[in-house]
Design an enzyme around this catalytic site. Structure first.
Site, PDB file in Angstrom:
ATOM      1  N   ARG A   1       7.069   4.125  13.365  1.00 49.34           N
ATOM      2  CA  ARG A   1       7.957   3.147  14.467  1.00 49.34           C
ATOM      3  C   ARG A   1       7.908   1.649  14.145  1.00 49.34           C
ATOM      4  NH1 ARG A   1      11.067   6.542  15.745  1.00 49.34           N
ATOM      5  NH2 ARG A   1      10.306   8.219  17.245  1.00 49.34           N
TER       6      ARG A   1
ATOM      7  N   GLU B 121      10.289   1.433  11.431  1.00 48.49           N
ATOM      8  CA  GLU B 121      11.442   1.557  12.220  1.00 48.49           C
ATOM      9  C   GLU B 121      11.800   0.222  12.650  1.00 48.49           C
ATOM     10  OE1 GLU B 121      13.928   4.377  15.103  1.00 48.49           O
ATOM     11  OE2 GLU B 121      11.898   3.887  15.606  1.00 48.49           O
TER      12      GLU B 121
ATOM     13  N   SER C  16       4.354 -16.657   6.983  1.00 50.47           N
ATOM     14  CA  SER C  16       3.185 -16.299   6.094  1.00 50.47           C
ATOM     15  C   SER C  16       2.460 -15.132   6.519  1.00 50.47           C
ATOM     16  CB  SER C  16       2.371 -17.556   5.757  1.00 50.47           C
ATOM     17  OG  SER C  16       1.089 -17.430   5.042  1.00 50.47           O
TER      18      SER C  16
END
Length: 146
Positions: A87, A90, A113
């Protein structure tokens, strides 16, 4: 010992003693996210933190130098199979370009960063289902022109 040996030892001790990452982090005076990452081999511990981890967890003395080693930050390039990790993968796949556009619109041409960085994981109780709150805080690094 190798990093994987230390990581496996930490998981065994953590399970045997019923410890949480938060408890371990409190014992060494660092955040739970950072300590977990260091225990997984993705960050190197300063000497004082390595000492505290070895002492608190009862790790072998040789684990100290392993915890202090600079990591090679690589990961499997295949799509993750674990649902939680997938997830997150995703989210970056769906919202990565959006985040890039919004960050660059607000800050200019550059990146966030992952070195000058912190992250927190919080829980929000909600009657419709508890919520996971991830806060990532990274320094903006502008690209240079020369």
């Amino acid at each position: 010992m190798k990093k994987i040996d230390v990581t496996e030892a930490i998981f065994e001790i953590k399970k045997a003693k019923g410890l949480s990452w938060e408890t371990i982090a409190e014992a060494v005076g660092m955040s739970d996210v950072w300590v977990t990452s260091a225990c997984l081999g993705m960050n190197s511990c300063p000497e004082d933190v390595a000492d505290k981890l070895v002492s608190f967890l009862g790790l072998p003395a040789e684990a100290k130098s392993v915890l202090m080693e600079y990591p090679t930050k690589t990961w499997d390039q295949a799509i993750p199979q674990d649902p939680l990790v997938y997830r997150l993968y995703e989210i970056v796949g769906v919202y990565g370009d959006t985040l890039k556009e919004v960050i660059q619109e607000k800050f200019g041409d550059g990146i966030m960063s992952a070195i000058d960085f912190s992250m927190e994981v919080d829980k929000e109780e909600n009657p419709k289902g508890d919520r996971v709150i991830l806060t990532m805080n990274g320094k903006f690094l502008p690209y240079n022109a020369w």
